[in-house]
Design a protein around this motif. Structure first.
Motif, PDB file in Angstrom:
ATOM      1  N   SER A   1     -20.678   0.361  -3.557  1.00  0.00           N
ATOM      2  CA  SER A   1     -21.258   1.667  -3.206  1.00  0.00           C
ATOM      3  C   SER A   1     -22.497   1.501  -2.354  1.00  0.00           C
ATOM      4  O   SER A   1     -22.735   2.213  -1.391  1.00  0.00           O
ATOM      5  CB  SER A   1     -21.607   2.440  -4.493  1.00  0.00           C
ATOM      6  OG  SER A   1     -20.447   2.677  -5.255  1.00  0.00           O
TER       7      SER A   1
ATOM      8  N   ILE B   1       0.867  -1.187   0.000  1.00  0.00           N
ATOM      9  CA  ILE B   1       0.000   0.000   0.000  1.00  0.00           C
ATOM     10  C   ILE B   1       0.900   1.232   0.000  1.00  0.00           C
ATOM     11  O   ILE B   1       1.703   1.435   0.923  1.00  0.00           O
ATOM     12  CB  ILE B   1      -0.925   0.024   1.230  1.00  0.00           C
ATOM     13  CG1 ILE B   1      -1.784  -1.253   1.270  1.00  0.00           C
ATOM     14  CG2 ILE B   1      -1.820   1.261   1.209  1.00  0.00           C
ATOM     15  CD1 ILE B   1      -2.634  -1.389   2.527  1.00  0.00           C
TER      16      ILE B   1
ATOM     17  N   ALA C   1      -0.963   8.017   0.610  1.00  0.00           N
ATOM     18  CA  ALA C   1      -1.640   9.038  -0.197  1.00  0.00           C
ATOM     19  C   ALA C   1      -0.718  10.220  -0.452  1.00  0.00           C
ATOM     20  O   ALA C   1       0.153  10.547   0.365  1.00  0.00           O
ATOM     21  CB  ALA C   1      -2.895   9.508   0.525  1.00  0.00           C
ATOM     22  N   HIS C   2      -0.888  10.850  -1.602  1.00  0.00           N
ATOM     23  CA  HIS C   2      -0.131  12.053  -1.931  1.00  0.00           C
ATOM     24  C   HIS C   2      -1.029  13.272  -1.730  1.00  0.00           C
ATOM     25  O   HIS C   2      -2.110  13.366  -2.317  1.00  0.00           O
ATOM     26  CB  HIS C   2       0.349  12.002  -3.385  1.00  0.00           C
ATOM     27  CG  HIS C   2       1.408  10.969  -3.625  1.00  0.00           C
ATOM     28  ND1 HIS C   2       2.688  11.086  -3.141  1.00  0.00           N
ATOM     29  CD2 HIS C   2       1.365   9.785  -4.292  1.00  0.00           C
ATOM     30  CE1 HIS C   2       3.403  10.031  -3.506  1.00  0.00           C
ATOM     31  NE2 HIS C   2       2.628   9.229  -4.208  1.00  0.00           N
TER      32      HIS C   2
ATOM     33  N   GLY D   1      -5.996  14.872   1.674  1.00  0.00           N
ATOM     34  CA  GLY D   1      -7.236  14.261   1.205  1.00  0.00           C
ATOM     35  C   GLY D   1      -7.053  13.162   0.186  1.00  0.00           C
ATOM     36  O   GLY D   1      -8.027  12.621  -0.335  1.00  0.00           O
ATOM     37  N   GLY D   2      -5.790  12.820  -0.105  1.00  0.00           N
ATOM     38  CA  GLY D   2      -5.547  11.756  -1.069  1.00  0.00           C
ATOM     39  C   GLY D   2      -5.874  10.384  -0.499  1.00  0.00           C
ATOM     40  O   GLY D   2      -6.011  10.205   0.715  1.00  0.00           O
ATOM     41  N   THR D   3      -5.993   9.419  -1.390  1.00  0.00           N
ATOM     42  CA  THR D   3      -6.327   8.055  -0.988  1.00  0.00           C
ATOM     43  C   THR D   3      -5.114   7.149  -1.170  1.00  0.00           C
ATOM     44  O   THR D   3      -4.484   7.175  -2.229  1.00  0.00           O
ATOM     45  CB  THR D   3      -7.489   7.510  -1.849  1.00  0.00           C
ATOM     46  OG1 THR D   3      -8.612   8.381  -1.719  1.00  0.00           O
ATOM     47  CG2 THR D   3      -7.873   6.104  -1.406  1.00  0.00           C
ATOM     48  N   PRO D   4      -4.748   6.353  -0.175  1.00  0.00           N
ATOM     49  CA  PRO D   4      -3.641   5.396  -0.348  1.00  0.00           C
ATOM     50  C   PRO D   4      -3.923   4.452  -1.511  1.00  0.00           C
ATOM     51  O   PRO D   4      -5.080   4.094  -1.770  1.00  0.00           O
ATOM     52  CB  PRO D   4      -3.606   4.649   0.990  1.00  0.00           C
ATOM     53  CG  PRO D   4      -4.265   5.571   1.964  1.00  0.00           C
ATOM     54  CD  PRO D   4      -5.325   6.301   1.184  1.00  0.00           C
ATOM     55  N   PHE D   5      -2.870   4.053  -2.205  1.00  0.00           N
ATOM     56  CA  PHE D   5      -3.016   3.163  -3.357  1.00  0.00           C
ATOM     57  C   PHE D   5      -2.643   1.744  -2.959  1.00  0.00           C
ATOM     58  O   PHE D   5      -1.515   1.475  -2.550  1.00  0.00           O
ATOM     59  CB  PHE D   5      -2.130   3.629  -4.511  1.00  0.00           C
ATOM     60  CG  PHE D   5      -2.177   2.711  -5.700  1.00  0.00           C
ATOM     61  CD1 PHE D   5      -3.377   2.426  -6.335  1.00  0.00           C
ATOM     62  CD2 PHE D   5      -1.014   2.114  -6.178  1.00  0.00           C
ATOM     63  CE1 PHE D   5      -3.424   1.573  -7.424  1.00  0.00           C
ATOM     64  CE2 PHE D   5      -1.050   1.253  -7.261  1.00  0.00           C
ATOM     65  CZ  PHE D   5      -2.258   0.989  -7.889  1.00  0.00           C
ATOM     66  N   HIS D   6      -3.614   0.840  -3.086  1.00  0.00           N
ATOM     67  CA  HIS D   6      -3.420  -0.569  -2.725  1.00  0.00           C
ATOM     68  C   HIS D   6      -2.919  -1.309  -3.963  1.00  0.00           C
ATOM     69  O   HIS D   6      -3.696  -1.810  -4.773  1.00  0.00           O
ATOM     70  CB  HIS D   6      -4.752  -1.161  -2.243  1.00  0.00           C
ATOM     71  CG  HIS D   6      -4.582  -2.331  -1.334  1.00  0.00           C
ATOM     72  ND1 HIS D   6      -5.543  -2.733  -0.432  1.00  0.00           N
ATOM     73  CD2 HIS D   6      -3.553  -3.193  -1.180  1.00  0.00           C
ATOM     74  CE1 HIS D   6      -5.117  -3.792   0.237  1.00  0.00           C
ATOM     75  NE2 HIS D   6      -3.925  -4.102  -0.211  1.00  0.00           N
TER      76      HIS D   6
END
Length: 293
Positions: free
Chosen positions: A288, A14, A17-18, A21-26
């Motif tokens: 969702s 993992i 995030a950059h 508010g970024g999302t970590p990349f799995h």
């Protein structure tokens, strides 16, 4: 069966995030692959599938977030830099671009002798070893005092392979090592990999986007899609009679000389692609709905 030389179990990678508010990349999700001594395991998938990330995790270049990477019975997933350098004599790498991986200011002799001299090998012994390495990859000994720019792409990749062999490793991670070469040169370099393995017993984790390439060289093949292994088994079975729809799409993407068969393969691939897109959309909608609930 004997204990694997390399054993990857439930590996997660993992990336953080950059930015705010970024999302970590799995990048990898519960991936398990093993490689035995003297074996080639092909790792195939399209760009972004996670195959290169797995090779980087073995080399200590990608963060191991969960799971384990075990080499010769030892967990190497969280080694310190000094421990990782000590492991370089047993695990080596051949990169995709043979020119950028070779120092353009150094002669071939200097490039091949560098890992030896770092470990205290004297100049005369190192030069003899360089001659032997060039012979192993079928390059003339007068190559020693030339620069990388004086060689073709295929010859430069042979030099990169010789450098990987300098310390007699047990495992080489091959990261798209023939993708930058033309087809005839690809075949010769792949045959060289096979010849070296038969002579030395080295194992390969062979990363490629091309199913035809891994079919040529691999004993077993693992297929990656969106960070997961979707099919793993005997090389002939996986590359000629694939079971998973994604592997079937890769198989159908390989061109054939018959125009009618090629047209049918293209239609079959489009059908599989449409079915996969529909399944992905349904999975996204279900996710969702679960999140909203």
């Amino acid at each position: 069966m004997n204990t694997p030389l390399l054993d990857i179990r439930d590996l997660d990678v993992i990336y953080p995030a950059h930015g705010f508010g970024g999302t970590p990349f799995h990048a990898l999700k519960k991936v398990s692959v093993d490689v035995h001594a003297g074996e080639t395991v092909g790792l195939v998938g399209e760009s972004g599938s996670g195959k290169t990330t797995m090779g980087r995790a073995v080399l200590g270049l990608a963060p191991v977030s969960a799971g384990s990477v075990t080499y010769d019975g030892r967990d190497i997933g969280h080694l310190h830099r000094r421990e990782r350098r000590a492991l370089a004599s047993e695990i080596q790498v051949v990169f995709q671009d043979p020119y950028s991986s070779l120092n353009p200011a150094m002669t071939i002799a200097q490039i091949l002798a560098e890992p030896l001299t770092v470990r205290g090998v004297d100049t005369k012994t190192a030069r003899e070893r360089v001659r032997a390495l060039l012979e192993q990859v079928h390059l003339p000994s007068n190559s020693m005092d030339r620069l990388p720019r004086e060689f073709s792409g295929g010859q430069r990749q042979r030099i990169a392979i010789a450098r990987a062999l300098a310390l007699d490793p047990k495992l080489i991670v091959c990261d798209e090592p023939v993708s930058a070469l033309d087809l005839s040169t690809q075949a010769r370099v792949l045959d060289l990999f096979i010849e070296i393995q038969e002579r030395t017993g080295v194992a390969y984790l062979f990363v490629s986007h091309d199913l035809a390439v891994v079919r040529h060289i691999s004993h077993r093949v693992a297929v990656m899609y969106q960070g997961e292994i979707v099919e793993f088994g005997d090389g002939d079975q996986v590359t000629a009679r694939p079971e998973h729809p994604y592997t079937q799409r890769l198989f159908l993407a390989s061109p054939v000389p018959d125009p009618d068969r090629q047209e049918q393969r293209r239609a079959d691939r489009q059908r599989l692609l449409a079915a996969q897109q529909q399944a992905d959309e349904q999975a996204g909608a279900a996710g969702s709905g679960g999140a909203a609930a």
